[in-house]
Design a protein around this motif. Structure first.
Motif, PDB file in Angstrom:
ATOM      1  N   LYS A   3       0.953  -1.023  -0.219  1.00 16.25           N
ATOM      2  CA  LYS A   3       0.149  -0.158  -0.422  1.00 16.25           C
ATOM      3  C   LYS A   3       1.284   1.150  -0.320  1.00 16.25           C
ATOM      4  O   LYS A   3       0.981   2.552  -0.642  1.00 16.25           O
ATOM      5  CB  LYS A   3      -0.498  -0.046   1.227  1.00 16.25           C
ATOM      6  CG  LYS A   3      -2.520  -0.906   0.683  1.00 16.25           C
ATOM      7  CD  LYS A   3      -2.692  -0.446   2.402  1.00 16.25           C
ATOM      8  CE  LYS A   3      -3.885  -1.971   1.872  1.00 16.25           C
ATOM      9  NZ  LYS A   3      -5.345  -2.453   3.672  1.00 16.25           N
ATOM     10  N   ALA A 147      -7.395   6.000  -3.618  1.00 19.32           N
ATOM     11  CA  ALA A 147      -8.047   6.150  -1.887  1.00 19.32           C
ATOM     12  C   ALA A 147      -9.145   5.828  -2.288  1.00 19.32           C
ATOM     13  O   ALA A 147      -9.210   4.575  -1.693  1.00 19.32           O
ATOM     14  CB  ALA A 147      -8.161   7.920  -1.546  1.00 19.32           C
ATOM     15  N   LEU A 148     -10.044   6.197  -2.622  1.00 15.60           N
ATOM     16  CA  LEU A 148     -11.561   5.268  -3.180  1.00 15.60           C
ATOM     17  C   LEU A 148     -11.290   4.233  -2.939  1.00 15.60           C
ATOM     18  O   LEU A 148     -12.135   3.321  -2.609  1.00 15.60           O
ATOM     19  CB  LEU A 148     -12.444   6.107  -4.604  1.00 15.60           C
ATOM     20  CG  LEU A 148     -13.835   6.138  -4.145  1.00 15.60           C
ATOM     21  CD1 LEU A 148     -14.967   5.768  -3.069  1.00 15.60           C
ATOM     22  CD2 LEU A 148     -14.180   6.824  -5.615  1.00 15.60           C
ATOM     23  N   GLY A 150      -9.750   1.916  -2.222  1.00 14.21           N
ATOM     24  CA  GLY A 150      -8.701   1.179  -1.115  1.00 14.21           C
ATOM     25  C   GLY A 150      -9.509   0.922   0.160  1.00 14.21           C
ATOM     26  O   GLY A 150      -9.604  -0.306   0.543  1.00 14.21           O
ATOM     27  N   PHE A 151     -10.662   2.149   0.173  1.00 13.64           N
ATOM     28  CA  PHE A 151     -12.145   2.370   1.068  1.00 13.64           C
ATOM     29  C   PHE A 151     -13.298   0.889   0.446  1.00 13.64           C
ATOM     30  O   PHE A 151     -13.193   0.636   1.362  1.00 13.64           O
ATOM     31  CB  PHE A 151     -12.640   3.916   1.190  1.00 13.64           C
ATOM     32  CG  PHE A 151     -11.809   4.528   1.535  1.00 13.64           C
ATOM     33  CD1 PHE A 151     -10.994   4.396   2.959  1.00 13.64           C
ATOM     34  CD2 PHE A 151     -11.536   6.248   0.959  1.00 13.64           C
ATOM     35  CE1 PHE A 151     -10.208   4.948   3.617  1.00 13.64           C
ATOM     36  CE2 PHE A 151     -10.831   7.127   2.230  1.00 13.64           C
ATOM     37  CZ  PHE A 151     -10.332   6.349   3.654  1.00 13.64           C
ATOM     38  N   LEU A 152     -12.672   1.017  -1.194  1.00 10.17           N
ATOM     39  CA  LEU A 152     -14.002  -0.090  -1.371  1.00 10.17           C
ATOM     40  C   LEU A 152     -13.395  -1.194  -0.957  1.00 10.17           C
ATOM     41  O   LEU A 152     -14.345  -2.677  -0.835  1.00 10.17           O
ATOM     42  CB  LEU A 152     -14.413   0.314  -2.310  1.00 10.17           C
ATOM     43  CG  LEU A 152     -15.265   0.973  -3.238  1.00 10.17           C
ATOM     44  CD1 LEU A 152     -15.030   1.501  -4.330  1.00 10.17           C
ATOM     45  CD2 LEU A 152     -16.947   1.430  -2.084  1.00 10.17           C
ATOM     46  N   MET A 154     -11.639  -2.191   1.674  1.00 11.36           N
ATOM     47  CA  MET A 154     -11.604  -2.697   3.016  1.00 11.36           C
ATOM     48  C   MET A 154     -13.015  -2.774   3.699  1.00 11.36           C
ATOM     49  O   MET A 154     -13.586  -3.926   4.011  1.00 11.36           O
ATOM     50  CB  MET A 154     -11.283  -0.688   3.547  1.00 11.36           C
ATOM     51  CG  MET A 154      -9.732  -0.438   3.527  1.00 11.36           C
ATOM     52  SD  MET A 154      -8.652   0.838   4.474  1.00 11.36           S
ATOM     53  CE  MET A 154      -9.944   0.553   5.703  1.00 11.36           C
ATOM     54  N   ARG A 155     -14.074  -2.371   2.796  1.00 10.25           N
ATOM     55  CA  ARG A 155     -15.473  -2.506   3.044  1.00 10.25           C
ATOM     56  C   ARG A 155     -15.316  -3.485   2.905  1.00 10.25           C
ATOM     57  O   ARG A 155     -15.785  -4.869   2.908  1.00 10.25           O
ATOM     58  CB  ARG A 155     -16.644  -1.408   2.265  1.00 10.25           C
ATOM     59  CG  ARG A 155     -17.641  -1.866   2.267  1.00 10.25           C
ATOM     60  CD  ARG A 155     -18.252  -0.370   2.155  1.00 10.25           C
ATOM     61  NE  ARG A 155     -19.322  -0.136   1.983  1.00 10.25           N
ATOM     62  CZ  ARG A 155     -20.482   0.439   1.787  1.00 10.25           C
ATOM     63  NH1 ARG A 155     -20.724   0.974   0.628  1.00 10.25           N
ATOM     64  NH2 ARG A 155     -22.102   0.584   2.398  1.00 10.25           N
ATOM     65  N   ARG A 156     -15.088  -4.089   1.360  1.00 11.47           N
ATOM     66  CA  ARG A 156     -15.404  -5.378   0.743  1.00 11.47           C
ATOM     67  C   ARG A 156     -14.679  -6.330   1.543  1.00 11.47           C
ATOM     68  O   ARG A 156     -15.439  -7.516   2.621  1.00 11.47           O
ATOM     69  CB  ARG A 156     -15.142  -6.036  -0.775  1.00 11.47           C
ATOM     70  CG  ARG A 156     -15.039  -6.856  -0.966  1.00 11.47           C
ATOM     71  CD  ARG A 156     -15.133  -6.923  -2.670  1.00 11.47           C
ATOM     72  NE  ARG A 156     -15.047  -8.260  -3.261  1.00 11.47           N
ATOM     73  CZ  ARG A 156     -14.426  -9.097  -4.091  1.00 11.47           C
ATOM     74  NH1 ARG A 156     -13.266  -8.037  -4.802  1.00 11.47           N
ATOM     75  NH2 ARG A 156     -14.746 -10.009  -4.791  1.00 11.47           N
ATOM     76  N   LYS A 157     -13.397  -6.304   2.425  1.00 16.03           N
ATOM     77  CA  LYS A 157     -12.638  -7.423   3.472  1.00 16.03           C
ATOM     78  C   LYS A 157     -13.817  -7.717   4.448  1.00 16.03           C
ATOM     79  O   LYS A 157     -13.786  -8.429   4.713  1.00 16.03           O
ATOM     80  CB  LYS A 157     -11.014  -7.018   3.314  1.00 16.03           C
ATOM     81  CG  LYS A 157     -10.200  -7.699   4.063  1.00 16.03           C
ATOM     82  CD  LYS A 157      -8.754  -7.164   3.962  1.00 16.03           C
ATOM     83  CE  LYS A 157      -7.948  -8.647   5.025  1.00 16.03           C
ATOM     84  NZ  LYS A 157      -6.817  -7.478   4.952  1.00 16.03           N
TER      85      LYS A 157
END
Length: 162
Positions: A3, A147-148, A150-152, A154-157
């Motif tokens: 990352k 960044a967007l 990455g946030f998606l 993390m949400r999926r994980k």
């Protein structure tokens, strides 16, 4: 670690973003002397002087190598009594009645030839300058997408772990 490396690569990519290259050339003038001071780059500059009173005009040609928004600014020292500013492509122009310094934003299309002129200007002795600057794509745009994503991710994980 991956990352951090992706972030550094995205940062380096975003810093190297350049604005479009503009070209400014003199077309002609009446009573005024004019010059294209900086003829190529992301900012181009033209200027001129009027040394006698009366009605004068000045015209420049403007082109770009890629579609881009630009900021066009005319300044006069001292102020002019009145003039008409004309901008656009041959057969498709916009006119503004002006009496002082004037700036506006326009969208240029690659390969099109634009005229940028002052006509029917009335003044005594005056010095004028025109500045055209390309508006670069903000570097933050290239940082926003990773960044967007990455946030998606993390949400999926988090959804898979639950």
């Amino acid at each position: 670690m991956k990352k951090a490396m992706l972030f550094v690569v995205a940062l380096l990519f975003s810093v190297s973003v350049n604005a479009a290259t503009l070209s400014l050339t003199e077309v002609g003038s009446t009573i005024a002397s004019q010059s294209a001071d900086v003829t190529s780059g992301s900012v181009v500059l033209g200027s001129g002087t009027v040394s006698t009173g009366g009605t004068w005009s000045s015209e420049f040609a403007l082109t770009t190598d890629e579609d881009t928004p630009v900021v066009i600014a005319w300044s006069f020292n001292p102020a002019i009594i009145g003039a008409t500013l004309v901008f656009g492509t041959l057969g498709d122009t916009v006119s503004y009645a002006i009496t002082e310094d004037f700036s506006f934003t326009a969208m240029l299309t690659a390969g099109a030839d634009y005229i940028l002129s002052i006509i029917d200007a009335t003044s005594s002795v005056v010095k004028y300058d025109v500045s055209v600057s390309a508006v670069p794509v903000p570097a933050a745009l290239f940082l926003f997408a990773p960044a967007l994503l990455g946030f998606l991710g993390m949400r999926r994980k988090a959804a898979v772990a639950a």
